[in-house]
Design a protein around this motif. Structure first.
Motif, PDB file in Angstrom:
ATOM      1  N   ASN A  54      43.895  36.700  39.409  1.00 25.99           N
ATOM      2  CA  ASN A  54      43.260  37.428  40.515  1.00 25.99           C
ATOM      3  C   ASN A  54      41.744  37.276  40.465  1.00 25.99           C
ATOM      4  OD1 ASN A  54      45.769  38.276  41.336  1.00 25.99           O
ATOM      5  ND2 ASN A  54      45.612  40.298  40.418  1.00 25.99           N
ATOM      6  N   THR A  58      39.484  35.578  43.247  1.00 27.79           N
ATOM      7  CA  THR A  58      38.364  36.306  43.840  1.00 27.79           C
ATOM      8  C   THR A  58      37.096  35.464  43.814  1.00 27.79           C
ATOM      9  OG1 THR A  58      39.329  38.422  43.135  1.00 27.79           O
ATOM     10  CG2 THR A  58      36.986  38.404  43.697  1.00 27.79           C
ATOM     11  N   ARG A  59      36.847  34.791  42.683  1.00 21.67           N
ATOM     12  CA  ARG A  59      35.666  33.918  42.607  1.00 21.67           C
ATOM     13  C   ARG A  59      35.769  32.769  43.605  1.00 21.67           C
ATOM     14  NH1 ARG A  59      36.633  34.696  37.030  1.00 21.67           N
ATOM     15  NH2 ARG A  59      37.589  32.618  36.897  1.00 21.67           N
ATOM     16  N   LYS A  62      35.120  34.012  47.098  1.00 23.86           N
ATOM     17  CA  LYS A  62      33.688  34.216  47.331  1.00 23.86           C
ATOM     18  C   LYS A  62      32.991  32.889  47.602  1.00 23.86           C
ATOM     19  CE  LYS A  62      33.081  38.499  44.690  1.00 23.86           C
ATOM     20  NZ  LYS A  62      32.437  39.132  43.499  1.00 23.86           N
TER      21      LYS A  62
END
Length: 215
Positions: A54, A58-59, A62
Motif C-alpha cells: 500500500n 501510494t508513492r 503521488k
C-alpha cells in the motif's frame, strides 16, 4: 490358598494414566499455542506485506499525480500556443479582408446603387447606401448571397423611402437601405470546401457503382 493384593497396582496404573493424560493436555496446549502463534505470525506478516505494498502504491500514485499535473500543464501550454498561432494566422488572413471586401463589392454592385458608408467589425460588415428602387436592393442581396464565396449570411436590416438631392433643382426619390453580411476568411472557405468535398464523397459512396459511374 494364596491371596494377592492388587489395590496398589491399580492405584499406580490409574496414577500413570492420569499423569499421561496431563502430559497429553500440556502437549496439546503447547502445540495449540504454537499453531496459534504461527497463524498470528503469518497474518502479521501478510499485514506488513500488504502495508508495504500500500505504501508503494501510494508513492507511485503521488508520482503519477505529479506527472498528470505536468501533462495538464503541458497540454494547457500547447493549447495556448495553438490559440496564439490561430490568432496570428487570423490576423494575417484579416490583412487581406479589406481588399476582398472592396473587390467583391465592386464586382457585385448592380447599376443604380451607390454606397454611403461601410463599417467592418471583425468579420461583420454593415453597409448603408442608396438605390434607385427596391428591386436594385433585392438584386444586390441576391448577388451577395449567391455570386461570391467571400460574403455570407446577408441581411437587409432596413429599407425606407428617401429623397436624394443631386442639385438644387434635381431631387429624386430613392430607397435608403442598410444591410449586414459576413466577410469570410480564406481559412473559412477552405473548411467549407473540405466539408463539401467530404459530403460529396460520402454521397457517392452511398450510390450503386453503376449510378456513380453515370451508367
Amino acid at each position: 490358598m494364596i491371596l494377592i493384593n492388587l489395590l496398589p497396582h491399580r492405584e499406580a496404573a490409574k496414577k500413570r494414566r492420569k499423569e499421561a493424560f496431563q502430559v497429553t493436555m500440556v502437549m496439546a496446549a503447547l502445540i495449540g499455542a504454537a499453531i496459534a502463534g504461527g497463524v498470528y505470525w503469518w497474518f502479521q506478516n501478510q499485514i506488513e506485506n500488504q502495508q508495504a505494498r500500500n505504501a508503494f502504491l501510494t508513492r507511485e500514485i503521488k508520482q503519477l499525480d505529479e506527472q498528470i499535473k505536468e501533462i495538464a500543464t503541458i497540454e494547457s501550454e500547447i493549447a495556448a500556443l495553438r490559440a496564439r498561432q490561430k490568432a496570428v494566422e487570423d490576423l494575417q488572413a484579416d490583412r487581406n479582408l479589406p481588399v476582398h471586401l472592396l473587390t467583391e463589392l465592386v464586382a457585385q454592385m448592380p447599376d443604380g446603387i451607390y454606397i454611403t458608408s461601410v463599417k467592418q467589425v471583425d468579420q461583420t460588415v454593415e453597409m448603408h447606401g442608396m438605390a434607385q428602387s427596391q428591386e436594385r436592393v433585392s438584386e444586390l442581396l441576391r448577388n451577395i448571397s449567391g455570386n461570391t464565396p467571400w460574403f455570407a449570411k446577408p441581411e437587409l436590416l432596413e429599407i425606407v423611402a428617401a429623397n436624394a438631392t443631386l442639385s438644387p433643382k434635381d431631387v429624386r426619390r430613392v430607397a435608403s437601405f442598410k444591410m449586414r453580411f459576413r466577410l469570410m476568411r480564406a481559412s473559412d472557405l477552405k473548411k467549407e470546401a473540405d466539408a463539401a468535398e467530404k459530403a460529396e464523397k460520402a454521397e457517392k459512396a452511398k450510390l450503386p457503382k453503376g449510378n456513380a459511374n453515370g451508367k
